[in-house]
Design an enzyme around this catalytic site. Structure first.
Site, PDB file in Angstrom:
ATOM      1  N   ASN A   9      26.653  -3.279  25.468  1.00 46.38           N
ATOM      2  CA  ASN A   9      26.957  -2.598  24.194  1.00 46.38           C
ATOM      3  C   ASN A   9      28.443  -2.292  24.082  1.00 46.38           C
ATOM      4  O   ASN A   9      29.020  -2.377  22.995  1.00 46.38           O
ATOM      5  CB  ASN A   9      26.158  -1.300  24.076  1.00 46.38           C
ATOM      6  CG  ASN A   9      24.765  -1.543  23.539  1.00 46.38           C
ATOM      7  OD1 ASN A   9      24.604  -1.873  22.372  1.00 46.38           O
ATOM      8  ND2 ASN A   9      23.758  -1.422  24.399  1.00 46.38           N
TER       9      ASN A   9
ATOM     10  N   MET B  78      24.060   6.796  31.642  1.00 46.06           N
ATOM     11  CA  MET B  78      22.771   7.318  32.084  1.00 46.06           C
ATOM     12  C   MET B  78      22.875   8.685  32.763  1.00 46.06           C
ATOM     13  O   MET B  78      21.993   9.066  33.508  1.00 46.06           O
ATOM     14  CB  MET B  78      22.073   6.296  33.000  1.00 46.06           C
ATOM     15  CG  MET B  78      21.850   4.949  32.336  1.00 46.06           C
ATOM     16  SD  MET B  78      21.078   5.032  30.696  1.00 46.06           S
ATOM     17  CE  MET B  78      19.361   5.177  31.168  1.00 46.06           C
TER      18      MET B  78
ATOM     19  N   LEU C 198      24.990  14.785  29.779  1.00 43.16           N
ATOM     20  CA  LEU C 198      26.209  15.605  29.718  1.00 43.16           C
ATOM     21  C   LEU C 198      25.831  17.059  29.415  1.00 43.16           C
ATOM     22  O   LEU C 198      24.836  17.320  28.733  1.00 43.16           O
ATOM     23  CB  LEU C 198      27.138  15.052  28.638  1.00 43.16           C
ATOM     24  CG  LEU C 198      27.705  13.665  28.962  1.00 43.16           C
ATOM     25  CD1 LEU C 198      28.186  12.958  27.701  1.00 43.16           C
ATOM     26  CD2 LEU C 198      28.831  13.744  29.999  1.00 43.16           C
TER      27      LEU C 198
ATOM     28  N   HIS D 248      20.133   4.612  21.681  1.00 45.73           N
ATOM     29  CA  HIS D 248      18.898   4.804  22.461  1.00 45.73           C
ATOM     30  C   HIS D 248      17.938   3.661  22.126  1.00 45.73           C
ATOM     31  O   HIS D 248      17.776   3.306  20.961  1.00 45.73           O
ATOM     32  CB  HIS D 248      18.273   6.160  22.107  1.00 45.73           C
ATOM     33  CG  HIS D 248      17.057   6.450  22.910  1.00 45.73           C
ATOM     34  ND1 HIS D 248      17.114   6.861  24.234  1.00 45.73           N
ATOM     35  CD2 HIS D 248      15.743   6.351  22.601  1.00 45.73           C
ATOM     36  CE1 HIS D 248      15.892   7.014  24.690  1.00 45.73           C
ATOM     37  NE2 HIS D 248      15.036   6.709  23.723  1.00 45.73           N
TER      38      HIS D 248
HETATM   39  C1  GAR Z   1      20.800  -0.109  26.404  1.00 42.22           C
HETATM   40  O1  GAR Z   1      19.551  -0.664  26.124  1.00 42.22           O
HETATM   41  C2  GAR Z   1      20.866   1.307  25.857  1.00 42.22           C
HETATM   42  O2  GAR Z   1      20.150   1.484  24.670  1.00 42.22           O
HETATM   43  C3  GAR Z   1      20.207   2.063  26.974  1.00 42.22           C
HETATM   44  O3  GAR Z   1      20.708   1.484  28.154  1.00 42.22           O
HETATM   45  C4  GAR Z   1      20.991   0.104  27.892  1.00 42.22           C
HETATM   46  C5  GAR Z   1      22.412  -0.162  28.329  1.00 42.22           C
HETATM   47  O4  GAR Z   1      22.712  -1.511  28.293  1.00 42.22           O
HETATM   48  N1  GAR Z   1      20.495   3.454  26.890  1.00 42.22           N
HETATM   49  C6  GAR Z   1      19.639   4.401  27.249  1.00 42.22           C
HETATM   50  O5  GAR Z   1      18.545   4.159  27.702  1.00 42.22           O
HETATM   51  C7  GAR Z   1      20.151   5.812  27.058  1.00 42.22           C
HETATM   52  N2  GAR Z   1      19.067   6.727  27.129  1.00 42.22           N
HETATM   53  P1  GAR Z   1      24.216  -1.997  28.388  1.00 42.22           P
HETATM   54  O6  GAR Z   1      24.838  -1.295  29.595  1.00 42.22           O
HETATM   55  O7  GAR Z   1      24.111  -3.476  28.625  1.00 42.22           O
HETATM   56  O8  GAR Z   1      24.891  -1.651  27.119  1.00 42.22           O
END
Ligand code: GAR
Length: 260
Positions: A79, A155, A158, A174
């Site tokens: 992301n 992850m 905060l 999310h």
């Molecule tokens: C993504 O799917 C994001 O939505 C999720 O972690 C992944 C990160 O992927 N976030 C959560 O679960 C937050 N609660 P990335 O590191 O490849 O962007």
């Protein structure tokens, strides 16, 4: 935040491309190229984005402001890459800093490859608990004069103190259609509950986990015999479109919900 005022038009390159001279608040004078499309992008002579305007701007003496964005990651940073590329391409903000709470993750290498400064602060290695962990990050955010934080697969929860400080300037993505499936293991729970649709949500971050104002949402179908991995990659693909789009709207001060 970059600020300054326009001094004069230097050179009309074509009907749509005009060089402006700009005096920054520190008194530095520079020529910039303006591209008159629906949004005007201000580019410096090295091709770097400075700011954007609507098509009636800029006029002599006008102040410009550009938001600097920090992206927080903990893992692969896909992301983050989508956000940085979109800011580089559409130039609605400046990707300024990547903060990771894990040193050895591929997202950090990707950020370096994109020439974005990175800061790794590992909570376990900072003496004196979460308070000092966040204080170290806060110091870096101030050093880089950050205006907006995007949590992108960050992850670590905060503290309310940190989130309150950044209230209205901190976003998260999310992997579910909030308010459904807050927290972890969203895709597993979606499958267990035989949902037919899932998706992702960009929201403002508040002291309550995954509860802030929803800014954007994209839906993804669930097919018979889907696996968690298949859903995860289908959702992630949508995240890479939704998050940049929503951040762009947010930076432009538009409050309408982004729906995909
Ligand atoms: C993504 O799917 C994001 O939505 C999720 O972690 C992944 C990160 O992927 N976030 C959560 O679960 C937050 N609660 P990335 O590191 O490849 O962007």
């Amino acid at each position: 935040m970059l600020t300054g005022t326009f001094e004069s038009i230097r050179n009309v390159v074509s009907l749509y491309r005009v060089y402006y001279n700009l005096i920054s608040n520190d008194g530095v004078s520079t020529d910039y190229l303006i591209d008159h499309s629906s949004i005007i992008y201000l580019i410096d002579s090295y091709g770097n984005f400075v700011t954007h305007f609507n098509h009636e701007s800029p006029v002599r003496g006008e102040t410009f402001v550009t938001k600097k964005v920090a992206i927080f990651i903990s893992g692969s940073g896909s992301n983050m890459v989508a956000l940085v590329k979109s800011m580089h391409r559409l130039q609605f903000a400046l990707p300024t800093l990547v903060v990771s709470n894990k040193r050895d993750v591929s997202g950090v290498i990707k950020a370096r490859n994109l020439q974005i400064p990175t800061v790794c602060v590992e909570a376990e290695k900072v003496a004196g608990c979460d308070f000092n962990f966040e204080a170290s990050i806060q110091k870096e955010l101030e050093n880089y004069k950050i205006d907006i934080i995007c949590l992108a697969g960050f992850m670590k929860v905060l503290s309310a103190r940190f989130v309150d400080f950044w209230q209205g300037k901190i976003l998260n993505i999310h992997p579910s259609l909030l308010p459904k499936y807050k927290g972890l293991n969203t895709h597993e729970r979606v499958l267990e509950n035989n949902e037919e649709l899932t998706g992702c949500t960009v929201h403002e971050v508040t002291g309550k986990l995954d509860c802030g104002r929803i800014l954007g949402q994209a839906t993804v179908p669930i097919f018979p015999d889907d696996s968690v991995d298949a859903i995860k990659s289908r959702v992630l693909e949508k995240e890479h479109i939704l998050y940049p789009k929503t951040l762009q709207q947010f930076c432009l001060g538009r409050s309408d919900l982004v729906i995909m």
